[in-house]
Enzyme design. Structure first.
Site, PDB file in Angstrom:
ATOM      1  N   GLU A  94       0.823  -1.206   0.000  1.00  0.00           N
ATOM      2  CA  GLU A  94       0.000   0.000   0.000  1.00  0.00           C
ATOM      3  C   GLU A  94       0.857   1.255   0.000  1.00  0.00           C
ATOM      4  OE1 GLU A  94      -4.155  -1.482   1.998  1.00  0.00           O
ATOM      5  OE2 GLU A  94      -2.649  -0.690   3.370  1.00  0.00           O
ATOM      6  N   CYS A 107       3.543   8.519   0.835  1.00  0.00           N
ATOM      7  CA  CYS A 107       4.068   7.588   1.827  1.00  0.00           C
ATOM      8  C   CYS A 107       4.175   6.230   1.138  1.00  0.00           C
ATOM      9  CB  CYS A 107       3.110   7.511   3.019  1.00  0.00           C
ATOM     10  SG  CYS A 107       3.584   6.263   4.229  1.00  0.00           S
ATOM     11  N   CYS A 114       6.336  -7.150   7.022  1.00  0.00           N
ATOM     12  CA  CYS A 114       7.449  -6.648   7.837  1.00  0.00           C
ATOM     13  C   CYS A 114       7.860  -7.732   8.818  1.00  0.00           C
ATOM     14  CB  CYS A 114       7.007  -5.383   8.585  1.00  0.00           C
ATOM     15  SG  CYS A 114       8.370  -4.564   9.453  1.00  0.00           S
ATOM     16  N   CYS A 118       6.382  -4.815  15.453  1.00  0.00           N
ATOM     17  CA  CYS A 118       6.040  -3.743  16.400  1.00  0.00           C
ATOM     18  C   CYS A 118       4.581  -3.920  16.803  1.00  0.00           C
ATOM     19  CB  CYS A 118       6.263  -2.372  15.771  1.00  0.00           C
ATOM     20  SG  CYS A 118       7.987  -2.053  15.354  1.00  0.00           S
ATOM     21  N   CYS A 121       1.527  -1.686  15.255  1.00  0.00           N
ATOM     22  CA  CYS A 121       1.486  -1.456  13.803  1.00  0.00           C
ATOM     23  C   CYS A 121       0.839  -2.639  13.092  1.00  0.00           C
ATOM     24  CB  CYS A 121       2.919  -1.248  13.298  1.00  0.00           C
ATOM     25  SG  CYS A 121       3.038  -1.088  11.513  1.00  0.00           S
ATOM     26  N   CYS A 340      -1.024   6.426  10.004  1.00  0.00           N
ATOM     27  CA  CYS A 340       0.215   5.843  10.507  1.00  0.00           C
ATOM     28  C   CYS A 340      -0.070   4.544  11.277  1.00  0.00           C
ATOM     29  CB  CYS A 340       0.898   6.865  11.431  1.00  0.00           C
ATOM     30  SG  CYS A 340       2.439   6.290  12.106  1.00  0.00           S
TER      31      CYS A 340
END
Length: 347
Positions: A94, A107, A114, A118, A121, A340
């Site tokens: 994305e 962005c 990933c 975290c 996220c 975010c």
């Protein structure tokens, strides 16, 4: 891609010229094709209209041109546009276009998923499938630039590598993509308008210094002591705050580039005056230009909440009183999961 053919965008201009020499084509053809690939952002050989059909067929025979495509697009009430991009192998990433009165910011993602996990996220709850190639990252930027032109009549003014993935764990491709984006025969953007965000890979932050990069760096801090940071960011176990502070100072000494901190406020976790005091201590150890205090955006996998407005304001006031250059960044695109920490290929 199992075809055995070479991705034509992985050839430099001299390599392309060498190929054209080998098939007894005029050298200027290489320049024409190179311009189609980067300046004009051709997504197929057929689009190269000033090249003969015969030559286009030869290129098709010898090379691939695996451009990414826009799979879905969502528009937020605040003007933010989120796109899901399809890669040649069916994977998705994305990218987000964030417009303001003065900026058009892209962005972009650097990995499919990933590996850092975290806790706050959405991407961190996905597996890392693979790194993006530099030309795929370039495609994201080119498509978001096109969107900015179509929707707002303005080109991109800024790029942040803050989408899916850890950019410094895809070091070579990220740097190559920035080289293409900033090149006069690419998008010609100033590296000063590009920020790479990292969860904190100290060794690679130092490498950025050694490579004398010209873009800005943002550290996703989110907690200003090791115990709390390790709770929400497992990478802190191997890259603690002392090591990161040393690496950031080395990066600045070698490049003089802007450094900023990203700090998401979580209710009853890192939003007290004691937390603010610890953040100030770190801020004073690094030549940072700015601390971005970010509103938390809820995700289904995590139990975190955003603090009450008065708590966030008191935190900001405390930083300001202690001469910290801090900015409260209001979330954009929350209604389409584009804010975010919310990118998860939900479409």
């Amino acid at each position: 891609m199992k075809s055995g053919k070479t991705n034509i965008r992985h050839l430099s201009l001299p390599e392309l010229q060498k190929y054209f020499g080998s098939i007894e084509e005029k050298p200027f053809r290489a320049k024409q094709v190179y311009e189609w690939l980067w300046l004009k952002h051709a997504t197929s050989f057929d689009a190269m209209t000033n090249i003969s059909k015969d030559l286009r067929s030869k290129l098709e025979e010898h090379f691939t041109l695996p451009a990414i495509t826009t799979d879905t697009t969502q528009h937020s009430d605040d003007g933010t546009i989120k796109s899901r991009f399809r890669l040649h192998d069916g994977h998705m990433v994305e990218g987000v276009l964030i417009p303001t009165d003065t900026r058009q910011t892209a962005c972009v993602s650097s990995q499919v998923g990933c590996s850092l996990s975290c806790k706050f996220c959405a991407t961190g709850y996905m597996d890392r499938k693979r790194n993006l190639d530099f030309d795929e990252i370039y495609d994201e930027v080119a498509l978001l630039n096109q969107q900015a032109m179509e929707a707002y009549g303005k080109k991109l003014s800024n790029i942040v590598y803050m989408g899916m993935g850890e950019p410094l764990l895809n070091y070579k491709n990220v740097l190559q993509s920035i080289e293409r984006i900033t090149s006069p025969d690419g998008l010609g953007m100033s590296p000063r308008r590009i920020t790479v965000s990292t969860a904190g890979v100290a060794k690679m932050i130092r490498q950025l210094g050694d490579d004398k990069v010209k873009f800005n760096l943002a550290l996703s801090l989110h907690a200003a002591n090791d115990e709390k940071r390790s709770q929400i960011m497992p990478i802190n176990d191997t890259n603690n705050l002392k090591v990161l502070i040393e690496a950031l100072n080395y990066f600045y000494k070698e490049t003089q580039n802007q450094i900023s901190f990203e700090y998401i406020l979580f209710k009853d976790f890192n939003d007290s005056f004691k937390d603010a005091e610890e953040l100030i201590r770190i801020y004073r150890q690094v030549p940072a230009d700015l601390v971005n205090i970010i509103e938390y955006n809820p995700i289904s996998n995590a139990r975190f909440m955003k603090p009450d407005e008065d708590v966030a304001e008191a935190f900001m006031e405390y930083l300001s009183k202690n001469r910290v250059n801090a900015r409260l960044r209001r979330s954009r695109g929350k209604d389409i999961d584009a804010a975010c920490g919310q990118l998860a290929n939900k479409g």
